[in-house]
Design a protein around this motif. Structure first.
Motif, PDB file in Angstrom:
ATOM      1  N   ILE A 117      -3.071   4.349   3.299  1.00 22.28           N
ATOM      2  CA  ILE A 117      -1.631   4.545   3.442  1.00 22.28           C
ATOM      3  C   ILE A 117      -1.111   5.261   2.195  1.00 22.28           C
ATOM      4  O   ILE A 117      -1.384   4.823   1.087  1.00 22.28           O
ATOM      5  CB  ILE A 117      -0.934   3.182   3.636  1.00 22.28           C
ATOM      6  CG1 ILE A 117      -1.457   2.532   4.925  1.00 22.28           C
ATOM      7  CG2 ILE A 117       0.578   3.337   3.652  1.00 22.28           C
ATOM      8  CD1 ILE A 117      -0.933   1.142   5.173  1.00 22.28           C
ATOM      9  N   SER A 168       1.435   1.764  -3.602  1.00 24.92           N
ATOM     10  CA  SER A 168       0.315   1.657  -4.523  1.00 24.92           C
ATOM     11  C   SER A 168      -0.881   2.388  -3.957  1.00 24.92           C
ATOM     12  O   SER A 168      -1.133   2.359  -2.758  1.00 24.92           O
ATOM     13  CB  SER A 168      -0.040   0.191  -4.750  1.00 24.92           C
ATOM     14  OG  SER A 168      -1.298   0.106  -5.382  1.00 24.92           O
ATOM     15  N   PRO A 181       1.180   6.368  -0.917  1.00 22.16           N
ATOM     16  CA  PRO A 181       0.433   7.273  -1.795  1.00 22.16           C
ATOM     17  C   PRO A 181      -0.999   6.816  -2.012  1.00 22.16           C
ATOM     18  O   PRO A 181      -1.250   5.618  -2.048  1.00 22.16           O
ATOM     19  CB  PRO A 181       1.209   7.176  -3.106  1.00 22.16           C
ATOM     20  CG  PRO A 181       1.785   5.804  -3.120  1.00 22.16           C
ATOM     21  CD  PRO A 181       2.107   5.503  -1.687  1.00 22.16           C
ATOM     22  N   ALA A 217       0.832  -1.208   0.000  1.00 23.75           N
ATOM     23  CA  ALA A 217       0.000   0.000   0.000  1.00 23.75           C
ATOM     24  C   ALA A 217       0.861   1.250   0.000  1.00 23.75           C
ATOM     25  O   ALA A 217       0.437   2.300  -0.461  1.00 23.75           O
ATOM     26  CB  ALA A 217      -0.931   0.011   1.209  1.00 23.75           C
TER      27      ALA A 217
END
Ligand code: NA
Ligand code: NA
Lengths: 455, 309, 228
Positions: free
Chosen positions: A164, A122, A166, A119
């Motif tokens: 989370i 992504s 980005p 995360a």
């Protein structure tokens, strides 16, 4: 007919168009254009009114899209697409398994940590679930994990990607409510951690009482430490994004670009070919243009709302209600949960926030209210951030609920012998966990507002 | 009538508030002027576009946001004009806005100038070693846009892109070492809290932010309303100046409170800076404007003669 | 959730695309490639900006101005490409329950609304460009002219207009004869199909966007299951 009546009428029309399946961006632009035409026509006659409205609407796509803060979006999206090629999924899962496998339900816990780590590179929930379904589920099944748990943990873990940083959806929220992108991104981190811990708690509880989640041990310390270097690019990206947000040595766009650059280099080192890079770029471009179109489309409608005075009126209505503010907010959140069952998270936020957000701020005592004078004990800016994280968490929750919880379908789609009903059933405890997380975040808003208050 | 403004209600918009109030009072509420903040009707940089379309009747904008939309106004943004105070700036703007070249320039957008939003000179708030002499700016990363950026380049500073919203963090983190704003913006963007020094008299320039009216809408007004609008300008400006004075009253104590060191440059140094960034930039500007058919020299002389009065 | 109505026509092969269709498709692919490349370049420029500023005290002059103007490339050029692939989000709650002629009528309605608003916006955004072109407009810091980026809006929307017109014709034909093959028209997806498309995107394992004229989402969903 007053401008306000036109506002209500057009909002009704927008609702009808969206339900009928007109693509949201254009349904919103259409309604905004018709509404502005009506309002200008009242003042200057139909023909001039229509031309003024069309020319006014024509300024919005360019003027609203060409905004520096939005330039972070494609970089965040690109990181996500490249991360899979950088081989980060396997490495993360491998490391988490070796370090955490000995816990009750250790592989599932490892999966939660691995998805949380992913995360951090992504911003896309469904993509995270898709890649981990391929890596983690077969191994869990091999180790005797129940299908339902194995599938559900991947579906639920995927939702962490939007909290989370980005996170594209947090950027969009920040832009819509005119808050700092950096602060929103910082704000998502601790709630992400809280989500992880609550997931871990639920998994351990299920492992103890239900079984079907054996611990796996036998990894030596040498093996554990050997698994760490593979995750270094992730740690690098996390360091880049956090330290630039925290210390401010780079703007979010610059941080996103640096992160994407690191992942790009890693992916090339792992054998990604130029052709695959361009596929990733094509996908990034497609998603980017979708989001920009949605933003300017809805902003045409929002421009019309400004003339019609609808947000002001809704604000007045909400603040005049004779219920405790927190109860009204909880009702609004529940409405989001229902809406989210049928609508894409980004579309839902973009459509509703222009009207809902000013009302929420008014409930708390205004945009500029200080924490002391506020109703909810948060300053105006803190409340804006708090509400954003809660709403995004609610929107993510819908990815694991029937009838169209996309993450569940994705996991089932990747895993041929796990029917989607099983994934939904397996997600029930994680749904409970998410509700618990939202409750914790509502009860202790400092979890959200503390980190951003430092920058 | 609708007014398109960006940002929140602040000292910078108080004259428009006052204008609406005065006009309503003078027309017994017949002529309502409604203010829309936060760019609800248009983004700040598109306000002239909105005026040209007749999408709203009044708008405020700053000439420097889009130099090529309003080349004639950029004269007051030249460095080292030496406008001593806001009262003088009001006089200068009034004379400038009455000049046919400016009126023609704005008429392209179907706009006519109504009143100015006088701004004091920008100055630098910086962090770290204070530049004791103008030469100390060499190699310094500064946030200074357009003309002020060009002026600073002449003394070797490095103009660096940072949005206003990110100014505080950029200064705090060292992305830039100094930021040029007007005092109220230094207060609003909290750069004072990050900085450690302030230049009191570098005065590298300012921006010109007129309030304009859609010409067609103005022409359609009944005479009584036209008169009410025009008569309201002076009280509105007086109110603005009073509000702005209050901002200044807060600014210097705030500098003291935050421990920001105030730096003043000697007359010789300023003369040297002006030598490099004054006349040469003025001359370059005149050449550029002449190319666009703007009577640049005339405008510059107008500004200087009005100031001398 | 089931949308069996699509199964029958889907399997028969679509007729060859018209010349116009192929030309528009080619233009869309090319424009999306340009948009994609611009994202890569933006990333590299931003890296140069950070490195230049922090290591060499040499930031990219006017970085924000450049970025903003360049954003129009990826914000708009791919808009028709995205429409062709059904990438602009919509709510399929009601649409998913419709079948045959009624479904295609609903699609005609959806495209008609977009056609109306896009026609108006082409006109409006053209004037926005024209003002910048005739009266002059440039950016705040380093005075880049804004018309090149403004002209991209009516241009990209015009390509979208062509795509919409093609889709309109195709959906109308389907209304008249629902047994026709649907070709590469966007159509409703149930959750499982939607998921299959997401999976393909996540693994970047299809380059149908660039090559094949007739992607078959249903089959690829099935293939997906077999592959995995
Ligand atoms: Na993320
Ligand atoms: Na959902």
């Amino acid at each position: 007919m007053t401008s306000f009546d036109i506002g209500l009428l057009m909002t009704g029309l927008l609702l009808v168009l969206v339900v009928l399946g007109v693509r949201v961006a254009f349904a919103a632009a259409f309604t905004g254009l018709v509404g502005m035409t009506a309002i200008f026509a009242m003042r200057m006659g139909f023909e001039r009114g229509a031309f003024t409205a069309i020319k006014m609407a024509g300024t919005i796509p360019h003027s609203k899209s060409v905004t520096y803060a939005l330039s972070v979006l494609p970089t965040f999206i690109l990181i996500g697409y490249l991360a899979y090629y950088a081989g980060l999924t396997k490495q993360l899962f491998d490391a988490s398994k070796k370090w955490l496998g000995w816990l009750p339900g250790g592989m599932a816990i490892g999966t939660v940590f691995a998805t949380a780590g992913f995360a951090a590179v992504s911003g896309a929930s469904t993509a995270t679930s898709a890649v981990f379904a391929r890596v983690a589920i077969p191994e869990m099944l091999e180790q005797g994990y129940s299908k339902r748990l194995a599938a559900a943990v991947v579906a639920a873990g995927g939702t962490l990607a939007s909290l989370i940083p980005p996170s594209a959806i947090l950027v969009i929220y920040a832009i819509l409510v005119e808050e700092s992108v950096g602060k929103l991104l910082m704000a998502g981190f601790l709630p992400g951690v809280v989500s992880v811990l609550i997931y871990v708690g639920i998994i351990m509880f299920m492992a103890k009482w239900q079984g079907g989640a054996p611990s796996i041990g036998g990894f030596s310390w040498a093996e554990r430490f050997k698994s760490v270097p593979g995750t270094l690019p992730i740690i690098g990206v996390i360091l880049i994004i956090f330290s630039s947000l925290y210390y401010g040595f780079a703007t979010p766009t610059e941080a996103g670009s640096l992160g994407a650059f690191v992942v790009l280099i890693t992916a090339f080192a792992k054998g990604m070919r130029l052709k695959q890079l361009f596929q990733a770029l094509h996908e990034t471009a497609k998603l980017t243009v979708m989001i920009f179109t949605l933003i300017w489309g809805v902003l045409v409608y929002v421009r019309f709302l400004g003339y019609a005075g609808l947000p002001e009126a809704f604000k007045g209505f909400i603040t005049s209600l004779d219920y405790p503010p927190m109860m009204i907010i909880v009702m609004i959140l529940l409405a989001y949960a229902v809406l989210g069952m049928f609508m894409d998270a980004i579309g839902m936020l973009v459509l509703t926030l222009p009207v809902v957000f000013p009302a929420i701020m008014a409930l708390n005592g205004g945009l500029d209210v200080s924490a002391v004078d506020s109703v909810l004990g948060m300053s105006g800016a803190a409340c804006a951030i708090w509400f954003g994280i809660i709403v995004v968490k609610m929107a993510e929750l819908c990815l694991i609920t029937p009838p169209i919880g996309l993450n569940c379908f994705v996991v089932s789609g990747v895993s041929p012998d796990i029917p989607v009903q099983d994934v939904f059933r397996g997600c029930t405890p994680f749904f409970v966990a998410d509700v618990l997380t939202v409750a914790v975040l509502v009860a202790f808003p400092a979890i959200i507002t503390w980190l951003p208050s430092l920058i | 009538w609708n007014v398109s403004l960006w940002g929140k209600r602040r000292a910078f918009t108080e004259h428009v508030e006052k204008l609406a109030e005065e006009v309503a009072a003078r027309t017994n509420g017949d002529f309502e002027i409604k203010l829309h903040y936060g760019g609800a009707l248009s983004k700040s940089r598109e306000n002239l576009d909105g005026i040209s379309l007749g999408a709203f009747e009044i708008a405020q904008f700053c000439a420097s946001y889009h130099p090529d939309k309003n080349p004639s106004l950029s004269v007051t943004e030249l460095p080292f004009l030496g406008v001593p105070d806001l009262e003088t700036q009001v006089k200068v703007d009034k004379a400038l806005y009455a000049h046919p070249a400016v009126q023609k320039d704005l008429a392209r957008w179907n706009a006519m100038p109504l009143m100015s939003s006088p701004m004091p000179q920008y100055n630098f708030l910086g962090k770290g070693d204070a530049p004791q002499t103008v030469a100390d700016f060499e190699g310094m990363r500064v946030r200074a846009l357009g003309g002020i950026g060009s002026a600073m380049k002449t003394v070797g500073a490095v103009p660096t892109s940072v949005t206003a919203a990110e100014a505080f963090q950029a200064l705090d983190s060292g992305t830039v070492q100094a930021i040029a704003f007007a005092p109220h913006a230094h207060l609003a963007f909290k750069t004072i809290e990050a900085g450690s020094w302030w230049t009191t008299n570098l005065n590298p320039g300012t921006v010109n932010c007129p309030v304009v009216v859609n010409k067609d809408a103005y022409d359609l007004l009944p005479d009584a309303h036209k008169k009410a609008l025009m008569d309201s300008v002076d009280p509105a400006i007086d109110h603005y100046l009073a509000t702005y004075a209050a901002v200044y009253d807060k600014f210097y104590p705030e500098l003291e409170a935050q421990g920001v060191k105030q730096i003043s440059y000697s007359d010789e140094e300023l003369a040297a800076f002006k030598e490099k960034a004054g006349k040469p930039l003025w001359d370059a500007w005149i050449v550029e404007m002449d190319g666009k058919g703007i009577p640049a020299k005339e405008l510059l002389e107008l500004v200087q003669s009005t100031m001398a009065k | 959730m089931a949308t069996p109505q699509l199964d029958a026509p889907q399997t028969s092969s679509a007729p060859p695309a018209s010349l116009v269709d192929r030309a528009v498709t080619l233009a869309e692919n090319l424009l999306n490639l340009i948009a994609a490349t611009s994202i890569l370049l933006l990333m590299l420029l931003a890296v140069a900006q950070v490195v230049g500023r922090n290591l060499f005290n040499a930031p990219v002059p006017g970085f924000i101005d450049i970025t903003e103007q360049a954003m129009a490339v990826f914000a708009f050029l791919g808009v028709a490409f995205c429409q062709r692939l059904g990438g602009h989000i919509r709510m399929e709650l009601v649409l998913g329950t419709l079948k045959g002629r009624v479904l295609w009528l609903a699609e005609v309605f959806g495209v008609l609304i977009i056609l109306i608003v896009v026609s108006a916006l082409i006109y409006g955004s053209y004037f926005h460009f024209e003002r910048a072109w005739e009266f002059g407009d440039s950016t705040i810091d380093i005075s880049i002219p804004t018309w090149p980026s403004k002209v991209l809006v009516p241009f990209a929307l015009s390509i979208l207009w062509l795509r919409l017109a093609l889709q309109m014709v195709a959906y109308c034909k389907l209304v008249l004869d629902p047994s026709r093959p649907i070709g590469d028209l966007p159509h409703t997806q149930n959750a499982a199909e939607h998921a299959a498309a997401e999976i393909e995107d996540a693994f970047l394992q299809t380059d149908m966007h660039l090559h094949s004229a007739q992607p078959e989402p249903h089959q690829s969903a099935a293939q997906q299951k077999q592959e995995a």
